[in-house]
Design a protein around this motif. Structure first.
Motif, PDB file in Angstrom:
ATOM      1  N   ILE A   1      -2.644  17.399 -15.856  1.00 36.26           N
ATOM      2  CA  ILE A   1      -1.667  16.346 -15.563  1.00 36.26           C
ATOM      3  C   ILE A   1      -0.559  16.873 -14.671  1.00 36.26           C
ATOM      4  O   ILE A   1      -0.222  18.054 -14.701  1.00 36.26           O
ATOM      5  N   ARG A   2      -0.013  15.967 -13.891  1.00 39.63           N
ATOM      6  CA  ARG A   2       1.082  16.315 -12.979  1.00 39.63           C
ATOM      7  C   ARG A   2       1.887  15.062 -12.663  1.00 39.63           C
ATOM      8  O   ARG A   2       1.460  13.937 -12.945  1.00 39.63           O
TER       9      ARG A   2
ATOM     10  N   ARG B   1       0.863  -1.176   0.000  1.00 44.01           N
ATOM     11  CA  ARG B   1       0.000   0.000   0.000  1.00 44.01           C
ATOM     12  C   ARG B   1       0.907   1.235   0.000  1.00 44.01           C
ATOM     13  O   ARG B   1       1.440   1.648   1.024  1.00 44.01           O
ATOM     14  N   TYR B   2       1.086   1.781  -1.181  1.00 43.06           N
ATOM     15  CA  TYR B   2       1.936   2.945  -1.330  1.00 43.06           C
ATOM     16  C   TYR B   2       1.310   4.170  -0.663  1.00 43.06           C
ATOM     17  O   TYR B   2       0.080   4.308  -0.613  1.00 43.06           O
ATOM     18  N   ASP B   3       2.155   5.051  -0.183  1.00 39.42           N
ATOM     19  CA  ASP B   3       1.757   6.406   0.185  1.00 39.42           C
ATOM     20  C   ASP B   3       2.116   7.294  -0.997  1.00 39.42           C
ATOM     21  O   ASP B   3       2.772   6.850  -1.948  1.00 39.42           O
ATOM     22  N   TRP B   4       1.712   8.545  -0.979  1.00 42.16           N
ATOM     23  CA  TRP B   4       1.993   9.392  -2.136  1.00 42.16           C
ATOM     24  C   TRP B   4       2.119  10.860  -1.743  1.00 42.16           C
ATOM     25  O   TRP B   4       1.610  11.296  -0.718  1.00 42.16           O
ATOM     26  N   ARG B   5       2.827  11.596  -2.609  1.00 36.02           N
ATOM     27  CA  ARG B   5       2.949  13.041  -2.467  1.00 36.02           C
ATOM     28  C   ARG B   5       2.892  13.680  -3.854  1.00 36.02           C
ATOM     29  O   ARG B   5       3.393  13.120  -4.838  1.00 36.02           O
ATOM     30  N   SER B   6       2.309  14.859  -3.914  1.00 31.47           N
ATOM     31  CA  SER B   6       2.258  15.622  -5.154  1.00 31.47           C
ATOM     32  C   SER B   6       1.868  17.048  -4.817  1.00 31.47           C
ATOM     33  O   SER B   6       1.587  17.372  -3.651  1.00 31.47           O
ATOM     34  N   ILE B   7       1.838  17.893  -5.809  1.00 36.93           N
ATOM     35  CA  ILE B   7       1.356  19.268  -5.669  1.00 36.93           C
ATOM     36  C   ILE B   7       0.392  19.533  -6.807  1.00 36.93           C
ATOM     37  O   ILE B   7       0.737  19.329  -7.983  1.00 36.93           O
ATOM     38  N   ASP B   8      -0.822  19.953  -6.466  1.00 33.43           N
ATOM     39  CA  ASP B   8      -1.803  20.243  -7.504  1.00 33.43           C
ATOM     40  C   ASP B   8      -1.360  21.453  -8.324  1.00 33.43           C
ATOM     41  O   ASP B   8      -0.926  22.466  -7.756  1.00 33.43           O
ATOM     42  N   PRO B   9      -1.487  21.378  -9.645  1.00 37.41           N
ATOM     43  CA  PRO B   9      -1.132  22.540 -10.481  1.00 37.41           C
ATOM     44  C   PRO B   9      -2.199  23.617 -10.419  1.00 37.41           C
ATOM     45  O   PRO B   9      -3.316  23.389  -9.947  1.00 37.41           O
ATOM     46  N   VAL B  10      -1.855  24.782 -10.916  1.00 41.73           N
ATOM     47  CA  VAL B  10      -2.863  25.808 -11.167  1.00 41.73           C
ATOM     48  C   VAL B  10      -3.706  25.343 -12.351  1.00 41.73           C
ATOM     49  O   VAL B  10      -3.180  24.795 -13.320  1.00 41.73           O
TER      50      VAL B  10
ATOM     51  N   PRO C   1       7.114  18.055  -0.382  1.00 45.06           N
ATOM     52  CA  PRO C   1       7.493  18.265  -1.787  1.00 45.06           C
ATOM     53  C   PRO C   1       7.500  19.750  -2.148  1.00 45.06           C
ATOM     54  O   PRO C   1       6.852  20.569  -1.498  1.00 45.06           O
ATOM     55  N   GLY C   2       8.215  20.070  -3.212  1.00 46.97           N
ATOM     56  CA  GLY C   2       8.258  21.431  -3.728  1.00 46.97           C
ATOM     57  C   GLY C   2       8.418  21.407  -5.229  1.00 46.97           C
ATOM     58  O   GLY C   2       8.732  20.365  -5.814  1.00 46.97           O
ATOM     59  N   ARG C   3       8.199  22.552  -5.846  1.00 49.41           N
ATOM     60  CA  ARG C   3       8.318  22.655  -7.298  1.00 49.41           C
ATOM     61  C   ARG C   3       9.527  23.507  -7.676  1.00 49.41           C
ATOM     62  O   ARG C   3       9.826  24.508  -7.017  1.00 49.41           O
ATOM     63  N   VAL C   4      10.195  23.113  -8.758  1.00 46.70           N
ATOM     64  CA  VAL C   4      11.412  23.798  -9.195  1.00 46.70           C
ATOM     65  C   VAL C   4      11.048  24.963 -10.098  1.00 46.70           C
ATOM     66  O   VAL C   4      10.515  24.765 -11.202  1.00 46.70           O
TER      67      VAL C   4
ATOM     68  N   GLY D   1       5.706  24.030   0.268  1.00 39.99           N
ATOM     69  CA  GLY D   1       5.631  23.777  -1.166  1.00 39.99           C
ATOM     70  C   GLY D   1       4.216  23.935  -1.690  1.00 39.99           C
ATOM     71  O   GLY D   1       3.274  23.382  -1.118  1.00 39.99           O
ATOM     72  N   ASP D   2       4.068  24.696  -2.766  1.00 46.38           N
ATOM     73  CA  ASP D   2       2.772  24.810  -3.431  1.00 46.38           C
ATOM     74  C   ASP D   2       3.002  24.995  -4.923  1.00 46.38           C
ATOM     75  O   ASP D   2       4.134  24.939  -5.401  1.00 46.38           O
ATOM     76  N   SER D   3       1.930  25.242  -5.667  1.00 43.15           N
ATOM     77  CA  SER D   3       2.031  25.246  -7.130  1.00 43.15           C
ATOM     78  C   SER D   3       2.826  26.410  -7.687  1.00 43.15           C
ATOM     79  O   SER D   3       3.303  26.338  -8.820  1.00 43.15           O
ATOM     80  N   THR D   4       2.991  27.492  -6.905  1.00 38.46           N
ATOM     81  CA  THR D   4       3.648  28.677  -7.454  1.00 38.46           C
ATOM     82  C   THR D   4       4.931  29.068  -6.718  1.00 38.46           C
ATOM     83  O   THR D   4       5.637  29.975  -7.158  1.00 38.46           O
ATOM     84  N   THR D   5       5.241  28.413  -5.611  1.00 41.47           N
ATOM     85  CA  THR D   5       6.424  28.754  -4.820  1.00 41.47           C
ATOM     86  C   THR D   5       7.598  27.868  -5.201  1.00 41.47           C
ATOM     87  O   THR D   5       7.472  26.641  -5.274  1.00 41.47           O
ATOM     88  N   ALA D   6       8.745  28.499  -5.431  1.00 39.22           N
ATOM     89  CA  ALA D   6       9.933  27.751  -5.836  1.00 39.22           C
ATOM     90  C   ALA D   6      10.608  27.122  -4.623  1.00 39.22           C
ATOM     91  O   ALA D   6      10.794  27.769  -3.584  1.00 39.22           O
ATOM     92  N   VAL D   7      10.963  25.857  -4.750  1.00 36.97           N
ATOM     93  CA  VAL D   7      11.712  25.170  -3.709  1.00 36.97           C
ATOM     94  C   VAL D   7      13.176  25.591  -3.793  1.00 36.97           C
ATOM     95  O   VAL D   7      13.715  25.828  -4.877  1.00 36.97           O
TER      96      VAL D   7
END
Length: 607
Positions: free
Chosen positions: A396-397, A375-384, A436-439, A415-421
Motif C-alpha cells: 500500500i502507498r 480525467r484525473y492525472d496522478w503521481r506516486s512513488i512505488d515502495p520497496v 514527488p518525493g518522500r519524507v 524522488g524515489d522510494s529511498t531518497t529523502a526530499v
C-alpha cells in the motif's frame, strides 16, 4: 440447539481446549466443597476458586453456544446472594457441542479457570469459566432467571477505577464497585442473563454479524445518531456490543441511528473484539433511522478543493471501483486534489515482488470518468517491496490524484522510494528538491510503515505544498475494556516519531517561506486531541482543520461504538488565516454497506 432427549440425562464429560487465547497461570488444582456461582465469581474480576476443582455447582441453563472455538453454555443461580458485586452467572466451557438446553436445571463439577480472550498479550480481562466439566441434568423446562435490565439508570457515569500500580496497572484484584464504575458494573453481570431495550445503534452491523448500541441515548450523541469519542477522559459508558447466539442469517443489518426496538436479551459475555457483549437469544426489532450519505458542496471557481480518502486496500480485483468513483464525483464533488491512502499494487495481496500500482490507479481514474468526473492525472512513488506495512504483498502507498484542468503538478526529478526530499530556496520561495518525493524514508520511524509523499501543486499561479500521510496503525494497543487502566497505547511510540518528522519537514518549508501554503493530510491513525496531533501541529506550524467543525461532527471513523477522528487535514498558518471550509463527508463509517471504513475529508480555500 440440541433437541430434548434422554441423552441429556446422562453425565457429560469433555476436555477443555482453548485456542487463540490463554488461561491465567495457576497452581495445581485443589478441591473445593460444593459452592454456588456467586462464590466462584467472587467480588473481584478473578475467581477466588481459580485453579480449583468444584463440585455440585447448581444453575439453570440460560444460553448454549454451539459454534466457534468456545463451545459451551451459561448457567445462572436462581437463588442469588445479596451482594451486587458477585455475578450469579458463569460460562461452562465444554469444547465440543453441549447436549444441554435452555431451561435445564443442572449441577456442574469441573475446574475453575480464568480465560483471556485473544491471549494474555492483549491485556484483555479474563472470563471466569468452569472447564473439563461433568454435567448432570436434574430437570428440564424450568423458567430461566429473569434478565437483569441494563439501562441509563443502572450504568454509572464513571468508566473505570485506576489500575493498581503495584500490579502494573491491573484492575483485576480490585474489589468491584458496580454502583461507582461502568466496567465494574458490567463485570458484576458477567455470565448472567441481561437485557437492553429500545437501544440506538452506534456502530453499524459488520460482516461478522455484530453491532454496537448505547443504553445512554444522550451520552455524547453526534448529530447523526452515533456516540462521539471526544477525549480519553470522556468514555461512552453506555456502549455495548450485540451478537447473536442463534443463526446469524436473521441478524439485523443496521446503520448508525437505527434502533433495536423492544427487548434484546441473552447471556452477558466478554470477548476479544470489544469487551462486554450481549450474546442475544432474543433480538429487538430493527427500526430504521433514515440515515443518508452526505454530499459536500462544489468548490467555487477560485477555491482549491483538497481531499483525503482511505480506500481500504484497493486493488484491481475489488468490486468497489464504481462505488469509490461515484463517491469522489457525486459526494465529494470532484476535488481538485485527492490524497488516496491504501492503494495496493497491481496484483493486490499476491506477494510476488510486484510494486507497480498503475493498473489500480488507472482503473479508478477510468471509473471516475465513467461516473461523470474529470480525467484525473496522478503521481506516486512505488515502495520497496514489503517494506511499508499493511496487508502482506499489497504494498500500500499514498497516491495524489489531481484534476489537470484545474491544477498543475510541478514535476521535479530525484524522488524515489529511498531518497529523502528536501527544501531549497529559489527566488525567495520554498521549493522541494524532488516532486514527488518522500519524507525521510530511511528513518527508523517509518519501519514497516508508509512513508509520507510530498508534492508541489500550482493553483491560479500559487504554489501549494501537499504532504500525504498514512501513519502507523493502532494495532497492538490495549482495548478500552482492558484489565489495565488506563490502557497502554503502545503504537503511539512509532506514531509520535513519525509525527515529529512530518512537523520538522513542514517547519523546513516555513523557515524558507513563512507564508507558504502547506497541507499535511491523510490517515493519521490518531485523534485530533491526541499527542500525535499535537506533535504534528508543533508550535503552530500546522493546525488540524477538523477542529473548525462543531464538536459533535468531528469524526471520520466508527469503532466499537465510538465515532472518532483518524483522518485529518492539517493546514499552515497562511491557510488558517484565510477563509477556508472543512467537511467530514460521512459516506462510509456509519453504514453497514460501507465501501471503506473511513469517511473522506475535504478542505476548500483560496490560495
Amino acid at each position: 440447539m440440541p433437541s430434548k432427549s434422554s441423552a441429556r440425562l446422562a453425565a457429560l464429560t469433555v476436555a477443555a481446549v482453548c485456542s487463540a487465547a490463554s488461561t491465567v497461570a495457576l497452581t495445581s488444582p485443589a478441591h473445593a466443597a460444593s459452592v454456588r456461582i456467586h462464590d466462584i465469581q467472587g467480588t473481584t474480576r478473578t475467581s477466588p476458586y481459580a485453579g480449583q476443582k468444584v463440585t455440585d455447582v447448581p444453575g439453570i441453563v440460560t444460553g448454549v453456544r454451539t459454534y466457534g472455538s468456545s463451545k459451551g453454555f451459561w448457567i445462572q443461580d436462581p437463588t442469588p446472594d445479596a451482594d451486587p458485586a458477585t455475578s450469579e452467572g458463569v460460562f461452562v466451557f465444554t469444547s465440543s457441542t453441549p447436549t444441554v438446553a435452555v431451561g435445564d436445571s443442572v449441577t456442574v463439577a469441573g475446574t475453575v479457570s480464568e480465560y483471556v480472550p485473544g491471549g494474555a498479550s492483549t491485556g484483555n480481562q479474563s472470563v471466569t469459566e468452569i472447564g473439563k466439566p461433568t454435567v448432570t441434568v436434574v430437570s428440564s423446562g424450568n423458567a430461566v432467571p429473569a434478565p437483569t435490565v441494563i439501562d441509563s439508570r443502572s450504568v454509572p457515569a464513571a468508566y473505570t477505577p485506576a489500575g493498581d500500580t503495584a500490579a502494573a496497572g491491573s484492575i483485576n484484584a480490585l474489589t468491584l464497585r458496580p454502583a461507582a464504575y461502568a466496567l465494574d458494573y458490567y463485570e458484576s453481570l458477567e455470565g448472567m442473563n441481561v437485557q437492553v431495550s429500545d437501544t440506538r445503534v452506534t456502530t453499524a452491523t459488520d460482516p461478522y454479524a455484530e453491532l454496537w448500541v448505547t443504553v445512554k441515548p444522550r451520552e455524547n450523541r453526534t448529530a447523526r445518531g452515533g456516540s462521539l469519542y471526544g477525549s480519553y477522559d470522556a468514555q461512552n459508558t453506555g456502549r455495548i456490543q450485540i451478537q447473536s447466539l442463534g443463526a446469524t442469517a436473521d441478524f439485523p443489518v443496521a446503520n448508525v441511528g437505527d434502533t433495536l426496538a423492544g427487548t434484546t436479551a441473552g447471556p452477558f459475555d466478554y470477548n476479544s473484539y470489544g469487551g462486554y457483549t450481549v450474546v442475544a437469544n432474543t433480538l429487538g426489532t430493527l427500526r430504521g433511522g433514515g440515515l443518508q450519505r452526505e454530499t459536500t458542496r462544489k468548490q467555487a471557481r477560485d477555491e482549491l478543493a483538497v481531499a483525503t480518502y482511505n480506500v481500504e486496500n484497493l486493488d484491481p480485483s475489488d468490486a468497489t471501483f464504481a462505488a469509490h468513483a461515484s463517491a469522489i464525483v457525486n459526494n465529494l464533488k470532484s476535488p481538485d486534489i485527492v490524497s488516496l491512502e491504501e492503494i495496493q499494487d497491481n496484483d493486490g495481496a499476491t506477494d510476488d515482488g510486484v510494486v507497480d500500482a498503475s493498473v489500480t490507479v488507472n482503473k479508478l481514474i477510468d471509473a471516475i470518468v465513467a461516473a461523470g468526473g474529470p480525467r484525473y492525472d496522478w503521481r506516486s512513488i512505488d515502495p520497496v517491496n514489503d517494506q511499508d506495512g499493511g496487508e502482506p504483498g499489497g504494498n500500500i502507498r499514498q497516491v495524489f490524484l489531481f484534476n489537470p484542468e484545474r491544477v498543475s503538478f510541478t514535476d521535479r526529478a530525484g524522488g524515489d522510494s529511498t531518497t529523502a526530499v528536501g527544501v531549497t530556496k529559489v527566488h525567495g520561495k520554498a521549493q522541494l528538491t524532488a516532486s514527488p518525493g518522500r519524507v525521510e524514508p530511511a528513518d527508523s520511524a517509518w519501519s514497516a510503515s508508509r512513508k509520507p509523499l510530498a508534492g508541489e501543486f500550482v493553483f491560479r499561479g500559487r504554489t501549494v505544498f501537499v504532504i500525504a500521510n498514512h501513519l502507523n496503525s493502532k494495532g497492538g494497543d490495549q482495548g478500552l475494556t482492558a484489565q489495565y487502566q488506563p490502557p497502554t497505547r503502545s503504537s503511539e511510540t512509532q506514531r509520535h516519531a513519525q509525527a515529529t518528522l512530518v512537523n520538522a519537514f513542514v517547519k523546513d518549508i516555513l523557515a524558507v517561506q513563512k507564508n507558504a501554503d502547506v497541507i499535511a493530510l491523510g490517515d493519521m491513525n490518531d485523534f485530533e486531541f491526541s499527542d500525535t496531533a499535537k506533535l504534528l501541529e508543533g508550535d503552530g506550524e500546522l493546525w488540524s482543520a477538523i477542529k473548525s467543525l462543531p464538536r459533535n461532527e468531528r469524526y471520520t471513523y466508527d469503532y466499537q461504538g465510538n465515532e472518532q477522528v483518524l483522518d485529518q487535514i492539517l493546514i499552515s498558518p497562511d491557510i488558517r488565516r484565510d477563509c477556508f471550509a472543512y467537511d467530514s463527508v460521512h459516506i462510509n463509517s456509519e453504514f453497514s454497506d460501507q465501501i471503506s471504513d473511513h469517511d473522506p475529508q475535504v478542505l476548500r480555500f483560496r490560495p
